[in-house]
Design a protein around this motif. Sequence first.
Motif, PDB file in Angstrom:
ATOM      1  N   ALA A 111     -42.836  66.591  53.972  1.00 57.34           N
ATOM      2  CA  ALA A 111     -43.799  66.602  55.082  1.00 57.34           C
ATOM      3  C   ALA A 111     -43.764  65.274  55.837  1.00 57.34           C
ATOM      4  N   LEU A 112     -42.566  64.893  56.310  1.00 53.80           N
ATOM      5  CA  LEU A 112     -42.413  63.599  56.974  1.00 53.80           C
ATOM      6  C   LEU A 112     -43.191  63.548  58.290  1.00 53.80           C
ATOM      7  N   THR A 113     -43.212  64.645  59.026  1.00 57.11           N
ATOM      8  CA  THR A 113     -43.950  64.677  60.292  1.00 57.11           C
ATOM      9  C   THR A 113     -45.438  64.468  60.064  1.00 57.11           C
ATOM     10  N   GLN A 114     -45.974  65.115  59.011  1.00 57.31           N
ATOM     11  CA  GLN A 114     -47.396  64.947  58.702  1.00 57.31           C
ATOM     12  C   GLN A 114     -47.707  63.508  58.289  1.00 57.31           C
ATOM     13  N   VAL A 115     -46.787  62.887  57.544  1.00 58.47           N
ATOM     14  CA  VAL A 115     -46.964  61.484  57.171  1.00 58.47           C
ATOM     15  C   VAL A 115     -47.019  60.609  58.424  1.00 58.47           C
ATOM     16  N   ALA A 116     -46.117  60.881  59.370  1.00 57.76           N
ATOM     17  CA  ALA A 116     -46.082  60.106  60.613  1.00 57.76           C
ATOM     18  C   ALA A 116     -47.381  60.268  61.394  1.00 57.76           C
ATOM     19  N   LEU A 117     -47.874  61.490  61.503  1.00 57.56           N
ATOM     20  CA  LEU A 117     -49.109  61.734  62.243  1.00 57.56           C
ATOM     21  C   LEU A 117     -50.292  61.045  61.576  1.00 57.56           C
ATOM     22  N   LEU A 118     -50.341  61.086  60.255  1.00 62.58           N
ATOM     23  CA  LEU A 118     -51.424  60.416  59.534  1.00 62.58           C
ATOM     24  C   LEU A 118     -51.312  58.896  59.639  1.00 62.58           C
ATOM     25  N   ALA A 119     -50.083  58.379  59.698  1.00 61.75           N
ATOM     26  CA  ALA A 119     -49.895  56.937  59.883  1.00 61.75           C
ATOM     27  C   ALA A 119     -50.454  56.498  61.232  1.00 61.75           C
ATOM     28  N   VAL A 120     -50.207  57.313  62.276  1.00 62.31           N
ATOM     29  CA  VAL A 120     -50.767  57.019  63.596  1.00 62.31           C
ATOM     30  C   VAL A 120     -52.290  57.112  63.552  1.00 62.31           C
ATOM     31  N   TRP A 121     -52.805  58.108  62.844  1.00 56.30           N
ATOM     32  CA  TRP A 121     -54.264  58.270  62.676  1.00 56.30           C
ATOM     33  C   TRP A 121     -54.864  57.025  62.028  1.00 56.30           C
ATOM     34  N   VAL A 122     -54.255  56.551  60.942  1.00 57.67           N
ATOM     35  CA  VAL A 122     -54.751  55.354  60.251  1.00 57.67           C
ATOM     36  C   VAL A 122     -54.671  54.137  61.168  1.00 57.67           C
ATOM     37  N   ALA A 123     -53.547  54.003  61.877  1.00 61.07           N
ATOM     38  CA  ALA A 123     -53.377  52.863  62.784  1.00 61.07           C
ATOM     39  C   ALA A 123     -54.424  52.893  63.899  1.00 61.07           C
ATOM     40  N   PHE A 124     -54.714  54.070  64.421  1.00 62.32           N
ATOM     41  CA  PHE A 124     -55.712  54.181  65.486  1.00 62.32           C
ATOM     42  C   PHE A 124     -57.080  53.732  65.000  1.00 62.32           C
ATOM     43  N   TRP A 125     -57.504  54.236  63.850  1.00 61.09           N
ATOM     44  CA  TRP A 125     -58.833  53.871  63.351  1.00 61.09           C
ATOM     45  C   TRP A 125     -58.857  52.435  62.857  1.00 61.09           C
ATOM     46  N   SER A 126     -57.734  51.942  62.368  1.00 62.21           N
ATOM     47  CA  SER A 126     -57.654  50.538  61.965  1.00 62.21           C
ATOM     48  C   SER A 126     -57.785  49.613  63.176  1.00 62.21           C
ATOM     49  N   ALA A 127     -57.078  49.949  64.264  1.00 59.20           N
ATOM     50  CA  ALA A 127     -57.187  49.166  65.497  1.00 59.20           C
ATOM     51  C   ALA A 127     -58.602  49.248  66.064  1.00 59.20           C
ATOM     52  N   SER A 128     -59.220  50.418  65.966  1.00 56.31           N
ATOM     53  CA  SER A 128     -60.601  50.582  66.430  1.00 56.31           C
ATOM     54  C   SER A 128     -61.546  49.723  65.601  1.00 56.31           C
ATOM     55  N   GLN A 129     -61.316  49.682  64.294  1.00 55.74           N
ATOM     56  CA  GLN A 129     -62.127  48.828  63.428  1.00 55.74           C
ATOM     57  C   GLN A 129     -61.965  47.359  63.816  1.00 55.74           C
ATOM     58  N   ASP A 130     -60.728  46.944  64.133  1.00 58.80           N
ATOM     59  CA  ASP A 130     -60.497  45.566  64.586  1.00 58.80           C
ATOM     60  C   ASP A 130     -61.340  45.252  65.817  1.00 58.80           C
ATOM     61  N   VAL A 131     -61.359  46.182  66.774  1.00 54.16           N
ATOM     62  CA  VAL A 131     -62.100  45.975  68.016  1.00 54.16           C
ATOM     63  C   VAL A 131     -63.587  45.776  67.736  1.00 54.16           C
ATOM     64  N   VAL A 132     -64.160  46.647  66.911  1.00 51.32           N
ATOM     65  CA  VAL A 132     -65.612  46.594  66.698  1.00 51.32           C
ATOM     66  C   VAL A 132     -66.002  45.428  65.786  1.00 51.32           C
ATOM     67  N   ILE A 133     -65.156  45.062  64.816  1.00 51.63           N
ATOM     68  CA  ILE A 133     -65.468  43.895  63.973  1.00 51.63           C
ATOM     69  C   ILE A 133     -65.405  42.620  64.800  1.00 51.63           C
ATOM     70  N   ASP A 134     -64.420  42.520  65.692  1.00 47.52           N
ATOM     71  CA  ASP A 134     -64.359  41.364  66.588  1.00 47.52           C
ATOM     72  C   ASP A 134     -65.632  41.270  67.424  1.00 47.52           C
ATOM     73  N   ALA A 135     -66.085  42.408  67.944  1.00 48.46           N
ATOM     74  CA  ALA A 135     -67.305  42.418  68.751  1.00 48.46           C
ATOM     75  C   ALA A 135     -68.508  42.018  67.914  1.00 48.46           C
ATOM     76  N   TYR A 136     -68.608  42.550  66.710  1.00 46.26           N
ATOM     77  CA  TYR A 136     -69.724  42.197  65.821  1.00 46.26           C
ATOM     78  C   TYR A 136     -69.716  40.705  65.501  1.00 46.26           C
ATOM     79  N   ARG A 137     -68.535  40.158  65.215  1.00 42.65           N
ATOM     80  CA  ARG A 137     -68.425  38.733  64.869  1.00 42.65           C
ATOM     81  C   ARG A 137     -68.918  37.851  66.005  1.00 42.65           C
ATOM     82  N   ILE A 138     -68.547  38.187  67.222  1.00 37.73           N
ATOM     83  CA  ILE A 138     -68.921  37.377  68.378  1.00 37.73           C
ATOM     84  C   ILE A 138     -70.417  37.477  68.657  1.00 37.73           C
TER      85      ILE A 138
END
Length: 446
Positions: A111-138
């Motif tokens: 299920a390599l395609t599913q792994v790739a899609l989930l990797a993008v999913w994790v990266a998206f929410w990880s990047a979103s977490q970065d955005v909101v933690i940066d905002a909270y810190r400031i």
Amino acid sequence: MTWGQALKVYLKPRVLTMFFLGFSAGLPLLLVFSTMTAWLRDYGVSRTAIGFFAWVGITFSIKVLWAPVIDYLRLPGVTRWLGKRRSWMLVSQFGVALGLLGMGSLDPTMALTQVALLAVWVAFWSASQDVVIDAYRIESVDTDLQGAMAANYVFGYRVALLVAGAGALYIAEYANWSVSYMAMAGLMGIGVITTLLIAEPDHQSILDRAEHFQHEWVDRMLGSGEHGPLKEWFVKAVACPFIDFFQRNGRFALVLLLFIGIYRVSDIAMGVMANPFYLDLGFSKADIANIGKVFGFVCTILGSFLGGVLVVRYGIMRPLILGAAMVAATNLLFAQLALIGPDIKWLAIVISADNISAGISNAVFIAYLSSLTNQAYTATQYALFSSLMTLPGKFISGFSGIVVDAQGYAQFFIYVAILGTPAVLLAIFLWWRDSRKNANAEAAAS
């Protein structure tokens, strides 16, 4: 303020919590990069297919595109319970955890395609977490504490990289990859618990003041009268953060953006050549691991904490000059090491200098970027800055191999040191301008 008082800043509750939020932010990164590539290769996935997975990293470079949504959109039910920042933080953390659980349940060969899609999913929410933690810190503390907040964030982030790198590999070795990824998903609970325990920043008064600014620009851009909700949202959430930054800084905003883009050029441009340099010079992989990774980790954390203390003690501008100068100068030590050869003592000196200077400059620079944001648009403006600060360095680093092949390592590191000179000069100019501005304000007040 004495040095003792400056050091006590790390005991403040909101500063301490940044370690745990930094851990939550750093944990997913390697799980969709180097750790994931080790997992895929271990299952026999081709190197060609693994190479395509590098595109997952684009997600982190374009987070500014959806940062306005995080800045503006209220999540039904959750925002009323937790507030603007904590609600997005919690949703992002659950998004990462669910994605990691999904990856751990799959066989990449089937299920390599599913792994790739989930990797993008994790990266998206990880990047979103970065955005909101940066905002909270400031938004959580005043400018003079931003260096300490950044230092603790970097500390937690680096610890998470060790856990998601070496820790995940150890678990995979003694159990299997499924257990490894599910264990990492469980560790996201550290971020979830922290989010539930911390207090929401008080930014309502800032938002109330920004509301008049937003309505003014809606009328100026769309005209008076009724507007479509999507157009009005675009002006308020997307256009206003950029208009605000340029309105507050005028034409000088272009100088600030230039400075943001070049400040880390010297550091980023040499980074891609570091490990090849050590190996080509004759150091063993064990030498690189022991000194470059373990000892270097300690030095980076030391530098980050020192950077935070310097901001509290001296303000932002003078440590900003120091960080830029140290990062550029340490490249000359690399050039000297290239001439000396595989001397383990010199390697330790170079690694310690490089990582301490990087720790100081990163902590101070994060504090400086934080000071440039308007808390009404924290997530969007900081996402813009953080994306811009790596772009020129990454572009220039692409030519590093050509320079090394043509000129050799010593000459390459001298060139990289010279690349850091404009950042030092511009930092001095910004300090001078800030000092003159403060002096004029004091004269006018008296």
